[in-house]
Every structure is written in C-alpha cells, then in structure tokens.
Design an enzyme around this catalytic site. Structure first.
Site, PDB file in Angstrom:
ATOM      1  N   CYS A  63      -5.864  -2.670 -12.900  1.00 27.56           N
ATOM      2  CA  CYS A  63      -5.856  -1.205 -12.934  1.00 27.56           C
ATOM      3  C   CYS A  63      -5.292  -0.705 -14.251  1.00 27.56           C
ATOM      4  CB  CYS A  63      -5.021  -0.657 -11.771  1.00 27.56           C
ATOM      5  SG  CYS A  63      -4.925   1.144 -11.722  1.00 27.56           S
ATOM      6  N   CYS A  73       1.998   4.108 -13.491  1.00 26.59           N
ATOM      7  CA  CYS A  73       2.050   4.417 -12.068  1.00 26.59           C
ATOM      8  C   CYS A  73       3.002   3.438 -11.390  1.00 26.59           C
ATOM      9  CB  CYS A  73       0.636   4.278 -11.504  1.00 26.59           C
ATOM     10  SG  CYS A  73       0.545   4.284  -9.712  1.00 26.59           S
ATOM     11  N   PHE A 278       5.649   1.063  21.965  1.00 33.88           N
ATOM     12  CA  PHE A 278       5.382   1.741  20.690  1.00 33.88           C
ATOM     13  C   PHE A 278       3.859   1.756  20.470  1.00 33.88           C
ATOM     14  CE2 PHE A 278       9.426  -0.554  20.444  1.00 33.88           C
ATOM     15  CZ  PHE A 278      10.317   0.465  20.129  1.00 33.88           C
ATOM     16  N   CYS A 372       6.373  -4.500  10.389  1.00 34.65           N
ATOM     17  CA  CYS A 372       6.167  -4.308   8.951  1.00 34.65           C
ATOM     18  C   CYS A 372       7.443  -4.566   8.170  1.00 34.65           C
ATOM     19  CB  CYS A 372       5.660  -2.884   8.674  1.00 34.65           C
ATOM     20  SG  CYS A 372       6.816  -1.593   9.190  1.00 34.65           S
TER      21      CYS A 372
END
Length: 414
Positions: A63, A73, A278, A372
C-alpha cells in the site's frame, strides 16, 4: 533524546522490533528481527534513522500509504513483513498468551487472511475546507491520514470511497473528529456515524439527498438514529439472511466467519440443545439451528430482535429461543446451563470471566470459545481447565490483516 545502534532480536506484542538495552528493552517500530539499525532513542522507544543490516523477511509494502520512513497511515503495522514470519508472529501471540497461564495445548496453523477481505472498517472523519477528510489515524497520533486506497478492505468498500466521502461531507460539521463505521452488506454499504453533533433539519435533508444520489449505500445512521435507508442492509449467516442493527458487531471478514463457524459446528457435532452466549445477531445461533435447538443470550435488545426476525422468517431451522441478559452482571448458573449439551461463547475483548466461572461449575460436555483477545481467552480457558475441562484444539484466525490483533477458537470437552 540519544542516538545509538541496536540489533533487533524479536517482535514485541505490538509488532515493534525489540532490542536489548542496558536498562531494559527498546521498542523500534517498523524494525524486524535480525536487523541492525541506528535509532533516535527516547526512553524505551526508538525511531529508525538508518539501517546497517536488513532482514531477508523485509518486503515491499503493498500500500502506498504504508510508509515507515515518514508521514503514513497508521491503519496497518506489519505490511513490511513477509507472509511466513507474519503468520508465525500471529500464531505466537496466541501461544504466548496461553503459556502465560500455564496452558500448552496444540495450536493449529494460522487461518490466513488475504488482502481485500475486510467487509467492516472504521474510518476517522473531520471536516476541512475542501470537504471531509476520511481515513485512519497516523501512527501514534490522533491526526487523520486521508486514504485513496486500502488493500485490506473489500473492493466493495474501496470502490465506493468517493460515495463514502460524499456522505461523510454531508455529516461533518465543525472541526470535531467522528467515527464512521462502514460495513459491506449484500444490499449495499451500511454507514454508521458516531460522535457527531446534534443535527439540524437542514443538515438532515442534505444527508438524505446525498445518500439518495450516491449509488450503493443501503443505510446511513447518525448517533444510532437511522436517517435514511434506501435498502435494508442484509448479511448472510450460513444461508440465513439477517438485517443487523446499525453499528452492531460483525466478524471483520466473511472468510474468517466461515472458518470459525466450521470449527464450532464440527465440535458441537450431534448436540441436541445448544446455548449460544453473547449471541449478537446470530452469527452462530442461526447456523447451529440447522442441527440443534438453540437458546441465544445477548445483552443488547436490537441484535436479538434481528436474530429473532431472521429465525422466524427462515424455513428449515430448529427452534431458537432468545433471552436478553447482561452476562457480566447476571451470568447463567450451572442449574440453568444443565439442560444443554454444548455451549458456545464469543464475548467482547474483556472476555467472559464471570460467566466462565459458572460454566466451570456446570456439567455441560462441550464448550466452544471464540475470542478476539488471546490474553482474556487464556484467562478464561485456565478457569475451565482447572475445573476439569480439556482443551482439544486452539485455532488462531487472522481477520485483521497486517495488524497485531488475532482471533482464536478454542474447543473443550470433559
């Protein structure tokens, strides 16, 4: 600030190169193991000034916005690392988290993520004299770097950056930065802005007009209020179409969701009654209902309503019951868990310690844990293992490409 030369020994948990200094570790962003670099050092942080030895694992970033040598970025941190060591790093994050709790189960190879798979991204937006600045925060700052490409994001998002900017411009007012969540759905982009000042009637009309002129935008929500919805956003959970509420949780890539779901369903096997904790809008519940009766528990009302509506309007599913319940304040007890053959839980990053302690006291035979956050997953698994559960497998899943975040699926039984 001092200048010195160091040799990088390994990558830290944040993806920074680590060197051993006389008074502790030195963290050097964008440096790789085996590299010798001259750095400007400020305490335990170093900035690369020049490189004397370059790692063979260093590759050209895909990128144009990823620029370790200057203004860049901050959305990605590891584009300069080759695939094999990158995947090993992600897998090691899970292994080390488990080891920190004394757990040493077999950890499967990383389920890889490829460019162009992200269907959900969160942009930072600020009004400027020339329109809205839409992008990601520069590394280590709150300054927005405007993007014109994003190789991690799906073509459906990248191809609509112009429309996204137009809508963002109609929402932006003042100099305050706000967040714009963009989700690619079957019926178009779902845009949800948060942190926006209250809208006046004139601005509301401008937003609606902009959206109706823009092609491919299904819905725009501001601070939780649906302003315009040309098409109802739809996602596919294993063949069941769901219209999730604005800003709701969704696995970041469709490929990762399918991989995680396959692992969970294979583990559940022939269970007749499954408890999904959840549950969100039904990522697992609606798939599980193909094979078993499901009780879905979720703390938020709107995702549960979306799940329930989808279940009631889909043929071929076994019954799904729903329950709105704050599992942090009021976890299900062992007595309530007793009727179920298997449990699936996929909590936020904080994990599910309070609920897991109740699970540990239950008699349920099979558990699938999705997380996660490897650190809170390791903590929760250690509670279950201490109570007599065995970890059959742990599989890391990459859906946050070139970042230091990694998903994991742990399967347990007793």
């Amino acid at each position: 600030m001092s200048t010195e030369t160091v040799t990088i020994s390994r990558l830290g948990a944040q993806g920074h190169g680590m060197a051993h200094g006389p008074d502790g570790p030195i963290y050097v962003p964008y440096a790789l193991p085996g590299e010798t670099v001259a750095i400007a050092r400020n305490g335990s942080q170093g900035t690369i000034m020049s490189m004397a030895a370059v790692s063979s694992d260093r590759v050209e970033p895909p990128c144009r916005h990823f620029n370790p040598d200057g203004d860049a970025c901050g959305g990605c941190s590891l584009q300069h690392l080759a695939d094999a060591p990158y995947q090993a790093f992600k897998r090691d994050l899970v292994i080390e988290a488990l080891r920190s709790k004394g757990l040493t189960p077999d950890v499967a190879p990383l389920v890889a993520c490829r460019p162009g798979q992200r269907r959900r991204v969160v942009f930072s937006v600020r009004k400027t004299e020339t329109g809205a600045l839409v992008g990601f925060n520069r590394a280590e700052t709150n300054h927005i770097f405007g993007v014109v490409e994003c190789p991690i994001s799906s073509p459906g998002i990248v191809g609509k950056l112009g429309a996204i900017r137009s809508v963002a411009s109609s929402i932006a007012s003042g100099i305050e930065t706000f967040r714009l969540s963009v989700t690619e759905t079957i019926s178009g982009l779902d845009l949800a802005a948060e942190g926006v000042k209250p809208l006046g009637d004139k601005q509301r009309r401008r937003i609606i007009e902009t959206v109706l002129l823009a092609k491919g935008v299904a819905r725009v929500t501001v601070n939780g209020e649906i302003l315009v919805e040309p098409q109802k956003p739809l996602v596919d959970f294993g063949g069941v179409l769901v219209s999730p509420p604005p800003g709701t949780f969704l696995q970041a890539t469709r490929e990762a969701e399918d991989a995680i779901s396959s692992l969970v369903l294979a583990h559940i096997g022939k269970a007749k009654r499954v408890l999904d904790l959840f549950a969100g809008s039904g990522t697992f519940s609606l798939r599980l209902a193909r094979i078993a009766r499901v009780h879905a528990v979720e703390g938020e009302e709107k995702p549960l309503k979306a799940l329930d509506h989808a279940a009631r309007n889909t043929q071929g599913l076994k019954p799904i019951s729903i329950e709105r319940r704050d599992l942090y304040r009021r976890p299900l007890t062992p007595q309530e868990i007793k009727p179920f053959d298997a449990v699936v839980f996929d909590p936020p990053r904080a994990g599910a310690e309070v609920q897991v302690r109740e699970l540990a006291r239950s008699s349920v035979k099979k558990i699938a844990a999705v997380s996660c956050n490897p650190l809170t997953l390791a903590r929760d698994l250690s509670i279950l293992v201490e109570a007599g559960y065995s970890i059959r497998s742990v599989t890391p899943v990459d859906q946050f490409l070139w970042s230091t975040h990694v998903e994991a699926v742990a399967l347990l039984d007793r």
